[in-house]
Scaffold this active site. Sequence first.
Site, PDB file in Angstrom:
ATOM      1  N   ARG A 101       0.853  -1.186   0.000  1.00 52.00           N
ATOM      2  CA  ARG A 101       0.000   0.000   0.000  1.00 52.00           C
ATOM      3  C   ARG A 101       0.890   1.238   0.000  1.00 52.00           C
ATOM      4  O   ARG A 101       1.930   1.274   0.658  1.00 52.00           O
ATOM      5  CB  ARG A 101      -0.927   0.020   1.218  1.00 52.00           C
ATOM      6  CG  ARG A 101      -2.129  -0.919   1.095  1.00 52.00           C
ATOM      7  CD  ARG A 101      -3.071  -0.473  -0.011  1.00 52.00           C
ATOM      8  NE  ARG A 101      -4.254  -1.295  -0.140  1.00 52.00           N
ATOM      9  CZ  ARG A 101      -4.385  -2.304  -0.983  1.00 52.00           C
ATOM     10  NH1 ARG A 101      -3.353  -2.644  -1.751  1.00 52.00           N
ATOM     11  NH2 ARG A 101      -5.505  -2.980  -1.067  1.00 52.00           N
ATOM     12  N   HIS A 109      -0.823   0.817  -9.937  1.00 49.35           N
ATOM     13  CA  HIS A 109      -1.558  -0.070  -9.025  1.00 49.35           C
ATOM     14  C   HIS A 109      -2.173  -1.236  -9.807  1.00 49.35           C
ATOM     15  O   HIS A 109      -3.368  -1.538  -9.692  1.00 49.35           O
ATOM     16  CB  HIS A 109      -2.654   0.695  -8.273  1.00 49.35           C
ATOM     17  CG  HIS A 109      -3.020   0.028  -6.974  1.00 49.35           C
ATOM     18  ND1 HIS A 109      -3.366   0.715  -5.833  1.00 49.35           N
ATOM     19  CD2 HIS A 109      -3.096  -1.283  -6.630  1.00 49.35           C
ATOM     20  CE1 HIS A 109      -3.642  -0.126  -4.859  1.00 49.35           C
ATOM     21  NE2 HIS A 109      -3.486  -1.351  -5.323  1.00 49.35           N
TER      22      HIS A 109
END
Length: 313
Positions: free
Chosen positions: A228, A276
């Site tokens: 993350r 991502h």
Amino acid sequence: MSILVLMDGWSPAPWATALQSVLPDEQIVIYPDVADRDAVEYALVWAPASGVLNQFPNLKALFSLGAGVDHLLRDASLPDVPIARIVDPDLTGRMSEWVVAQVLLHHRQQLRYLELQREAVWQELAQPAAADVCVGVMGLGELGRDAADILHRLGFALRGWSRTARTVPHVSCFHGADGLDEFLCGTDILLCLLPLTPDTEALIGKSVFDRLCSDGPLGGPVFINAGRGRIQVEADLVAALRSKVLKGASLDVFEGEPLPQDSALWSLDNVIITPHAAAVSSPRALSHLIARQVQAHRAGQTLAHLVDRARGY
């Protein structure tokens, strides 16, 4: 009774179609076009707006459509129902593909070879063996263990760090604050696959980069993050890359997404950026897992891969 598909930033239609194909007798509805909100029992969700799930008073469980659940737990008003994580060979395999690709790009010095290619320079670079390079994996859950297994088969030395003690084959394991220093000092390539929790937010910054192995066979440490973005301190990361405290980095996640156009990371020639996309959730593959979970829960069985809200994963 119905199953809800609710997501922000993704197209819900492929998920509804895939789920309907494996649960033909269920009613699948897409938010916000839900005629009877009292009928919704299960919800497939990604990054719902705060408070929106409270519109469904008879929810029995939530399925988080991704490896992490921080997008749900940041909602203080989240209904008190079980949350199941996605743990599936398809998602795990996609992540391991990305991880191994990035490790090998840095290990085999592909960024430098691309520079030489642009300059039309024929030059062989000294190449260490995989066994001489240590990959340190932060996060030894399903994703971390699978990546470590493949990297072991390629010959890399492996270290692992987790919040609590773990035992993983072929990995020298460390845990907790007391084990972090020893873990870092022997790591040439630092791989982050940690979940985002209050304990991991902003965990990886200057103090971590400075403690990595600085005299290893790659000529400097490398940082790879597919966990993350808010786990890394990007100002510290940019400074470490510019000063060569870090030789390079591969980043799939960022403090803010999409990565702002004015981010210094875009212009650094020792950084690989992906949007991502390391492990994209596949509706076709994951619908089978979710269907099995729904059917088991309807039969009175406990859901698999439940989230511990206190731990954040």
